[in-house]
Design an enzyme around this catalytic site. Sequence first.
Site, PDB file in Angstrom:
ATOM      1  N   ALA A 171      95.128  -2.423 -62.832  1.00 29.92           N
ATOM      2  CA  ALA A 171      94.295  -3.633 -62.785  1.00 29.92           C
ATOM      3  C   ALA A 171      94.199  -4.151 -64.213  1.00 29.92           C
ATOM      4  O   ALA A 171      93.800  -3.402 -65.109  1.00 29.92           O
ATOM      5  CB  ALA A 171      92.907  -3.314 -62.236  1.00 29.92           C
ATOM      6  N   GLU A 172      94.569  -5.391 -64.447  1.00 25.70           N
ATOM      7  CA  GLU A 172      94.609  -5.869 -65.825  1.00 25.70           C
ATOM      8  C   GLU A 172      93.220  -5.938 -66.459  1.00 25.70           C
ATOM      9  O   GLU A 172      93.096  -6.080 -67.663  1.00 25.70           O
ATOM     10  CB  GLU A 172      95.366  -7.194 -65.962  1.00 25.70           C
ATOM     11  CG  GLU A 172      94.850  -8.347 -65.154  1.00 25.70           C
ATOM     12  CD  GLU A 172      95.593  -8.542 -63.851  1.00 25.70           C
ATOM     13  OE1 GLU A 172      95.926  -7.532 -63.202  1.00 25.70           O
ATOM     14  OE2 GLU A 172      95.809  -9.714 -63.458  1.00 25.70           O
ATOM     15  N   SER A 173      92.181  -5.826 -65.635  1.00 28.40           N
ATOM     16  CA  SER A 173      90.825  -5.752 -66.177  1.00 28.40           C
ATOM     17  C   SER A 173      90.626  -4.475 -66.984  1.00 28.40           C
ATOM     18  O   SER A 173      89.647  -4.360 -67.721  1.00 28.40           O
ATOM     19  CB  SER A 173      89.816  -5.817 -65.041  1.00 28.40           C
ATOM     20  OG  SER A 173      90.143  -4.856 -64.053  1.00 28.40           O
TER      21      SER A 173
ATOM     22  N   ASN B  83     101.226  -3.253 -60.332  1.00 28.57           N
ATOM     23  CA  ASN B  83     100.120  -4.208 -60.378  1.00 28.57           C
ATOM     24  C   ASN B  83     100.188  -5.100 -59.142  1.00 28.57           C
ATOM     25  O   ASN B  83     101.242  -5.654 -58.828  1.00 28.57           O
ATOM     26  CB  ASN B  83     100.207  -5.078 -61.636  1.00 28.57           C
ATOM     27  CG  ASN B  83      99.033  -6.045 -61.753  1.00 28.57           C
ATOM     28  OD1 ASN B  83      98.927  -6.987 -60.989  1.00 28.57           O
ATOM     29  ND2 ASN B  83      98.155  -5.796 -62.702  1.00 28.57           N
TER      30      ASN B  83
END
Lengths: 224, 248
Positions: B47-49, B24
């Site tokens: 991507a933490e999205s 990340n």
Amino acid sequence: MNKVVDIRTAIDKIKSGDKVAVGGFGNVGGPMNLLYELEKHPEINHLTTISEDFQMSETPYNQGFTGLLLNGQIDEIVVSFFGHKKAQAKVDAGEVKLTLIPQGTLAERLRAAGAGLGGFYTPTGVGTVVEEGKETKVINGKKYLLELPLKANVALVKAYKADRMGNAVFAYTAQNFNTAMATAADIVILECEKLVENGEIVPDQVQLPGVFVDYVVHCEEVHY
Amino acid sequence: MAVNKRETIAKNIARYFHDGDFVNLGVGIPTLSANYIPEGTEIILHAESGFAGQDGAITPPWDVNDREACDRELNNPKWADKENGWKIGHKDICDASGNLAILSKGASCFDSVVSFMMARGGHLDATVLGGLQVDEEGNLANWMVPGKNIPGMGGAMDLVSGAKKVIVAMEHNAKDGAPKVLKKCVFPLTAINCVSVLVTDICIIEFIDGKMTVVAMAPGMTKEELQKRTEATIHFADKIDVMDIVEE
């Protein structure tokens, strides 16, 4: 079965004082049409909003929380990320309360509420301000914080495609917080770009089962 | 020739990427490090999205706020080529900053609960993020400057709590020369005892047996000068590498 209603009927399900969980990450996957309709009803107020961030823009139909905030419909904002001057001014003036929650903890607290759990122990926030006032526990030599479920009265979520039973499919990364929000609320209103007949979505491709959804609103596609 | 500090940090971070790593990258300098991934090394960006497999370019090379440009570019065979399939940008794909992003071939999308399972559950080989202060105990402060507007911690606290390696990218000193590598962080913490590697514009510090150990320095940097610019007590590895430098 047919859960499809018009947008006005759906928004009428929201009561003043409700905790409203809103899906989306930035503008992606946000129920922009539902938010836009809600701001046309300033009589629905004293709301607590729960969302990943507090998305605001000036574009009509795509302005996120802007109208709700400026109308004074929101008493409390619960988010993991926040960064808009107008919203900050309201918080600084004491008109709106701000609660910050780490993003993963926010997702998991919603999931816990939806999953009927009494809470969970997480390493996130140990030794920081997030720990203040929380029960802690050492498990296998590692310290964890107890986090409690976060429940909402209403969830406003957005899918790319849904059928009349509320079975939903999300586009790309637009699933984000939508599923967790939908499981954590008593009443779930789903906005979809594309409405299909029951049976048209392949069962193993459903990402949010219709059993979680109460109302489906078919809306125009929003361009960010 | 002046040193480009940000690019220098980014380039030296990339030496910690291994083939097959799931990584990340936070906003700012960490994102730039994707441009320095060594040839032949393939890493999967988280991507933490909600996706794994972000294209190395990170953000599309067009103005994402310009709707016409998006429409035009998303129909550009370069991005939307059916044969290369997955290398596409779309209004429903955003990175962790909420900006339009491009998926790489073989990418997968998931919801936020799963995204943070990956972060906390030790599934990320590394997380790279910016820093405001780092201290001797490996504590990191990176989300809030007291007295300034609070944007929120976002996903930073979750990312550092579970990744196998936490790499912090930070200029060694503040603009006024004040040290940022401290005995004890002053700003509110993001997490305690979490930093594995600190890459600055003048050195690389690894936490070895709980000690801040310098493993590389910029060309021309001396141990004495480095200690002078550092409040924390630093130790030096037997062999000290020379950092790669990117010039302006």
